[in-house]
Motif scaffolding. Structure first.
Motif, PDB file in Angstrom:
ATOM      1  N   GLY A  59       6.973  -1.685  10.893  1.00 45.78           N
ATOM      2  CA  GLY A  59       7.901  -2.709  10.444  1.00 45.78           C
ATOM      3  C   GLY A  59       7.746  -3.063   8.977  1.00 45.78           C
ATOM      4  O   GLY A  59       6.820  -2.631   8.292  1.00 45.78           O
ATOM      5  N   ARG A  60       8.658  -3.875   8.510  1.00 47.00           N
ATOM      6  CA  ARG A  60       8.644  -4.353   7.134  1.00 47.00           C
ATOM      7  C   ARG A  60       7.357  -5.125   6.833  1.00 47.00           C
ATOM      8  O   ARG A  60       6.844  -5.074   5.719  1.00 47.00           O
ATOM      9  N   LYS A  61       6.859  -5.838   7.821  1.00 44.53           N
ATOM     10  CA  LYS A  61       5.626  -6.614   7.646  1.00 44.53           C
ATOM     11  C   LYS A  61       4.458  -5.695   7.293  1.00 44.53           C
ATOM     12  O   LYS A  61       3.685  -5.976   6.376  1.00 44.53           O
ATOM     13  N   GLU A  62       4.317  -4.578   7.987  1.00 48.52           N
ATOM     14  CA  GLU A  62       3.230  -3.628   7.718  1.00 48.52           C
ATOM     15  C   GLU A  62       3.375  -2.996   6.336  1.00 48.52           C
ATOM     16  O   GLU A  62       2.385  -2.780   5.638  1.00 48.52           O
ATOM     17  N   ILE A  63       4.608  -2.706   5.955  1.00 45.33           N
ATOM     18  CA  ILE A  63       4.856  -2.114   4.634  1.00 45.33           C
ATOM     19  C   ILE A  63       4.445  -3.097   3.540  1.00 45.33           C
ATOM     20  O   ILE A  63       3.740  -2.729   2.596  1.00 45.33           O
ATOM     21  N   LEU A  64       4.860  -4.336   3.677  1.00 45.89           N
ATOM     22  CA  LEU A  64       4.548  -5.345   2.667  1.00 45.89           C
ATOM     23  C   LEU A  64       3.052  -5.646   2.619  1.00 45.89           C
ATOM     24  O   LEU A  64       2.471  -5.762   1.536  1.00 45.89           O
ATOM     25  N   GLU A  65       2.399  -5.742   3.766  1.00 46.12           N
ATOM     26  CA  GLU A  65       0.951  -5.973   3.789  1.00 46.12           C
ATOM     27  C   GLU A  65       0.206  -4.845   3.094  1.00 46.12           C
ATOM     28  O   GLU A  65      -0.729  -5.076   2.330  1.00 46.12           O
ATOM     29  N   TYR A  66       0.619  -3.615   3.360  1.00 44.81           N
ATOM     30  CA  TYR A  66       0.006  -2.463   2.695  1.00 44.81           C
ATOM     31  C   TYR A  66       0.177  -2.574   1.182  1.00 44.81           C
ATOM     32  O   TYR A  66      -0.774  -2.415   0.419  1.00 44.81           O
ATOM     33  N   ALA A  67       1.408  -2.858   0.743  1.00 37.23           N
ATOM     34  CA  ALA A  67       1.698  -2.936  -0.695  1.00 37.23           C
ATOM     35  C   ALA A  67       0.868  -4.027  -1.370  1.00 37.23           C
ATOM     36  O   ALA A  67       0.360  -3.832  -2.477  1.00 37.23           O
ATOM     37  N   GLN A  68       0.718  -5.156  -0.705  1.00 34.05           N
ATOM     38  CA  GLN A  68      -0.020  -6.277  -1.283  1.00 34.05           C
ATOM     39  C   GLN A  68      -1.525  -6.017  -1.322  1.00 34.05           C
ATOM     40  O   GLN A  68      -2.222  -6.606  -2.145  1.00 34.05           O
ATOM     41  N   HIS A  73       0.046   2.757  -4.363  1.00 32.55           N
ATOM     42  CA  HIS A  73       0.731   2.924  -3.081  1.00 32.55           C
ATOM     43  C   HIS A  73       1.012   4.396  -2.806  1.00 32.55           C
ATOM     44  O   HIS A  73       1.624   5.081  -3.629  1.00 32.55           O
ATOM     45  N   LYS A  74       0.577   4.846  -1.661  1.00 36.76           N
ATOM     46  CA  LYS A  74       0.880   6.185  -1.157  1.00 36.76           C
ATOM     47  C   LYS A  74       1.507   5.974   0.216  1.00 36.76           C
ATOM     48  O   LYS A  74       0.824   5.625   1.189  1.00 36.76           O
ATOM     49  N   ILE A  75       2.806   6.137   0.275  1.00 38.91           N
ATOM     50  CA  ILE A  75       3.554   5.850   1.486  1.00 38.91           C
ATOM     51  C   ILE A  75       4.264   7.114   1.926  1.00 38.91           C
ATOM     52  O   ILE A  75       5.040   7.699   1.167  1.00 38.91           O
ATOM     53  N   MET A  76       4.008   7.540   3.158  1.00 41.05           N
ATOM     54  CA  MET A  76       4.653   8.727   3.699  1.00 41.05           C
ATOM     55  C   MET A  76       5.635   8.287   4.780  1.00 41.05           C
ATOM     56  O   MET A  76       5.269   7.535   5.676  1.00 41.05           O
ATOM     57  N   VAL A  77       6.864   8.724   4.645  1.00 39.08           N
ATOM     58  CA  VAL A  77       7.944   8.261   5.510  1.00 39.08           C
ATOM     59  C   VAL A  77       8.707   9.437   6.102  1.00 39.08           C
ATOM     60  O   VAL A  77       8.741  10.525   5.518  1.00 39.08           O
ATOM     61  N   THR A  78       9.344   9.194   7.239  1.00 35.00           N
ATOM     62  CA  THR A  78      10.362  10.133   7.691  1.00 35.00           C
ATOM     63  C   THR A  78      11.605   9.858   6.862  1.00 35.00           C
ATOM     64  O   THR A  78      11.755   8.790   6.273  1.00 35.00           O
TER      65      THR A  78
END
Length: 106
Positions: A59-68, A73-78
Motif C-alpha cells: 500500500g501507499r503507507k508502506e511506500i511512504l514509510e520506506y521513503a521516509q 530509495h531503491k523501489i522495484m515495482v511491477t
C-alpha cells in the motif's frame, strides 16, 4: 560498468548479466519496473535491506514509510504498480521526475 547510463535504451545483449542488480547497488534513487512479481521477490531476498518491492498488496503507507526511513530509495515495482508509487511519492513532496532514475526491465 559501475552505473547504468541515463536517457537511453540499453541493449545488453543477453539476460542475466546484472543490469537490475547494478540499478539496485548504484548511487542515487531508482525505480525499477519489471514484468513479474517473482523477479521482485527474488531481488528482495538478495537486497531486502535496501530494496522495497511493490506489487499487489503493497500500500501507499508502506511506500511512504520506506521513503521516509531510507536516504536512498531503491523501489522495484511491477508495471501496474508504477503509477501508484509515483503518485505516492509526488504527493508527499518527492520530485520523482528529477530525482529518480527509472529503469524498465523487460
Amino acid at each position: 560498468m559501475e552505473r547504468l547510463p541515463s536517457n537511453c535504451v540499453l541493449d545488453k545483449g543477453r539476460t542475466g548479466c546484472g543490469a537490475t542488480t547494478l540499478a539496485i547497488r548504484q548511487q542515487g534513487n531508482a525505480i525499477i519496473a519489471v514484468p513479474y512479481v517473482n523477479l521482485i521477490r527474488s531481488k528482495e531476498s538478495q537486497h531486502g535491506d535496501i530494496l522495497l518491492g511493490v506489487y499487489e498488496g503493497t500500500g501507499r503507507k508502506e511506500i511512504l514509510e520506506y521513503a521516509q526511513n531510507h536516504g536512498t530509495h531503491k523501489i522495484m515495482v511491477t508495471y501496474d504498480s508504477l503509477p501508484k508509487v509515483m503518485d505516492t511519492l509526488e504527493s508527499n513532496g518527492y520530485d520523482v521526475l528529477n530525482d529518480y532514475q527509472l529503469v524498465i526491465d523487460e
